[in-house]
Scaffold this motif. Structure first.
Motif, PDB file in Angstrom:
ATOM      1  N   GLN A   1      -3.735 -11.702  -1.562  1.00 15.61           N
ATOM      2  CA  GLN A   1      -2.335 -11.520  -1.929  1.00 15.61           C
ATOM      3  C   GLN A   1      -1.719 -12.819  -2.428  1.00 15.61           C
ATOM      4  O   GLN A   1      -0.761 -12.805  -3.184  1.00 15.61           O
TER       5      GLN A   1
ATOM      6  N   THR B   1       0.066  -4.930  -7.621  1.00 16.25           N
ATOM      7  CA  THR B   1      -0.075  -3.653  -6.914  1.00 16.25           C
ATOM      8  C   THR B   1      -1.142  -2.783  -7.568  1.00 16.25           C
ATOM      9  O   THR B   1      -1.988  -2.180  -6.886  1.00 16.25           O
TER      10      THR B   1
ATOM     11  N   GLN C   1      -4.595  -1.429  -5.803  1.00 21.39           N
ATOM     12  CA  GLN C   1      -4.806   0.011  -5.641  1.00 21.39           C
ATOM     13  C   GLN C   1      -6.118   0.476  -6.284  1.00 21.39           C
ATOM     14  O   GLN C   1      -6.796   1.358  -5.760  1.00 21.39           O
TER      15      GLN C   1
ATOM     16  N   ARG D   1      -4.769  -1.125   0.145  1.00 20.77           N
ATOM     17  CA  ARG D   1      -3.973  -0.112  -0.562  1.00 20.77           C
ATOM     18  C   ARG D   1      -2.635   0.140   0.114  1.00 20.77           C
ATOM     19  O   ARG D   1      -1.609   0.316  -0.555  1.00 20.77           O
TER      20      ARG D   1
ATOM     21  N   SER E   1      -0.264  -3.275  -0.089  1.00 22.23           N
ATOM     22  CA  SER E   1       0.207  -3.630  -1.440  1.00 22.23           C
ATOM     23  C   SER E   1       1.361  -2.761  -1.931  1.00 22.23           C
ATOM     24  O   SER E   1       2.005  -3.102  -2.936  1.00 22.23           O
ATOM     25  N   THR E   2       1.671  -1.669  -1.233  1.00 17.97           N
ATOM     26  CA  THR E   2       2.807  -0.844  -1.642  1.00 17.97           C
ATOM     27  C   THR E   2       4.143  -1.584  -1.480  1.00 17.97           C
ATOM     28  O   THR E   2       5.150  -1.155  -2.051  1.00 17.97           O
TER      29      THR E   2
ATOM     30  N   PHE F   1       4.671  -4.745  -2.454  1.00 18.54           N
ATOM     31  CA  PHE F   1       4.785  -5.846  -3.408  1.00 18.54           C
ATOM     32  C   PHE F   1       6.016  -5.725  -4.309  1.00 18.54           C
ATOM     33  O   PHE F   1       6.681  -6.714  -4.605  1.00 18.54           O
TER      34      PHE F   1
END
Length: 452
Positions: free
Chosen positions: A286, A335, A339, A364, A367-368, A370
């Protein structure tokens, strides 16, 4: 003389200025993120336990960065604001006091490295091999942290006066040296000794020392708007107080991240060492998304602070709007990558089948958040530049300690590891609501009353 001092931060078109100010820092931070990832990729080839040990060191390394970067934010804001006000004496004082403070930060971590690294690891795990690897790695990182603190201070001085291209050079040089030396010291390539995890720490510190040396050179050679003179320098309580009026909330804000990471590691190790390793790998990955946004943030702060000192309302609001557009765009790209390619990213770290089964879901879900973080980071940076460091600290405190960590703990009680990762998007939603509230207050109090 004054015409020279009225630099581009007060005159260039905002969109172009922000792009030019931020791009070198974004590139250098991407390189920085790359060598953090490469560091872990090489360590993972030793063993998963070695990777876990380096991952568990993150709270302390983040605390170092918090002290260095937070102090730098205070230096940056005061220096830029002083230049905007044409107060050149105070600008020089901010620079010289900042160098003194970086030495104070170093002494703190020398004490930690000499006496507390093993205790730190024993508080997280009972695995002897992880404790041994971790103690080797973190002791070196702490005792040689002067390179990190000096590097960060020199870069902030360059950024504060708009010379971000030289900041890019310093970070790039340090990162490239680290990447080259990592395999040499870890695996004993050629005439280099085979030092394993210790070698990874040594390579990192050499890179930081080199970057610090170049940063000092660039400041002495090209940064004519400030004068560094440590021979005649004496610490000034008044200037240090001004630096930490903005910097201390930033330090606390980033230190909160260390507490959160430490707490998350404790929760995850309750499930397995692999879960903690996945969390460490996530933070490395990240950073490749967040580092460019932090670079944008570092370009934004001196622009807002300078124009706040110069009382230029439209330039302040324009800089914040452009920064939000750039930030969210970067986060959307990040993102999408997380994903679509989580397994491929994890395999870079020699992920076992168990790590893949845990990590794909983790990347997954996490990262939603971000997209929302893209707004949040810029708002927090804007608050700091406007002298609202306390507000930005409260936002970070709410996100990580009031919401994220307690929610993660409650979700862990379900006995389902996958549930814990949802704490990140939940916390980010709370955070953006709080940051928007504080930004509106700051706008009404500080920006709105200015003449256009």
């Amino acid at each position: 003389m004054e015409e020279v001092r009225e630099n581009k931060m007060g005159t260039q078109p905002i969109g172009e200025l922000l792009f030019k100010m931020s791009l070198p820092i974004m590139i250098s931070m991407l390189v920085q993120a790359l060598y953090n990832i490469v560091d872990s990729i090489f360590v993972a080839k030793i063993s998963e336990d070695a990777l876990t040990a380096v991952s568990l060191a993150f709270p302390v390394q983040n605390l170092m960065i918090a002290l260095g970067a937070g102090t730098g934010v205070g230096i940056n804001a005061l220096l830029s604001k002083s230049l905007g006000e044409k107060n050149f004496k105070q600008a020089n004082s901010a620079a010289n006091n900042g160098i003194f403070l970086c030495l104070v930060n170093f002494v703190i971590f020398v004490v930690f490295g000499a006496f507390f690294t093993e205790i730190f690891y024993r508080s997280q795990t009972s695995s002897k091999i992880i404790i041994e690897y971790g103690d080797q790695y973190l002791t070196v990182i702490s005792l040689l942290s002067i390179g990190l603190f000096c590097q960060m201070t020199m870069e902030k001085l360059l950024q504060a006066t708009g010379k971000t291209i030289y900041s890019m050079y310093t970070q790039g040089i340090g990162a490239v040296i680290n990447i080259i030396l990592d395999p040499c010291f870890i695996f004993g390539v050629g005439f280099f000794p085979k030092w394993g995890v210790t070698g990874a720490a040594v390579a990192t510190c050499i890179g930081q020392f080199t970057a610090a040396a170049f940063g000092l050179f660039f400041n002495m050679k090209f940064n004519k708007e400030i004068t560094i003179n440590l021979v005649k320098y004496r610490p000034q309580a008044k200037i240090i107080k001004k630096i930490y009026a903005v910097g201390l909330p930033s330090i606390i804000m980033q230190s909160i991240s260390s507490i959160m990471t430490y707490g998350m590691n404790k929760i995850l190790i309750g499930f397995s060492n692999t879960a903690a390793a996945v969390f460490g790998v996530y933070f490395k990955l990240q950073s490749f998304v967040f580092m460019p946004v932090f670079g944008l943030n570092n370009g934004l702060i001196p622009i807002v602070a300078y124009n706040y000192g110069a009382r230029k309302k439209k330039r302040i609001t324009g800089a914040i709007k452009y920064a939000m557009i750039y930030s969210v765009s970067i986060m959307i790209v990040g993102t999408i990558i997380m994903q679509i390619f989580p397994a491929q990213l994890l395999k870079l770290f020699d992920a076992s089948d168990n790590m893949l089964s845990i990590g794909v879901t983790a990347l997954r879900i996490i990262s939603t958040h971000f997209f929302f973080a893209g707004f949040d980071i810029i708002i927090i940076s804007s608050l700091q530049a406007l002298g609202r460091g306390l507000s930005s600290m409260l936002v970070s405190f709410t996100r990580q300690l009031v919401v994220l960590l307690p929610v993660a703990y409650l979700l862990s009680l379900t006995g389902k590891l996958d549930a814990i990762w949802w704490a990140f998007p939940i916390a980010e939603i709370f955070s953006i609501m709080a940051s928007l509230f504080f930004l509106r207050r700051a706008y009404n109090a500080e920006i709105k009353p200015m003449a256009d």
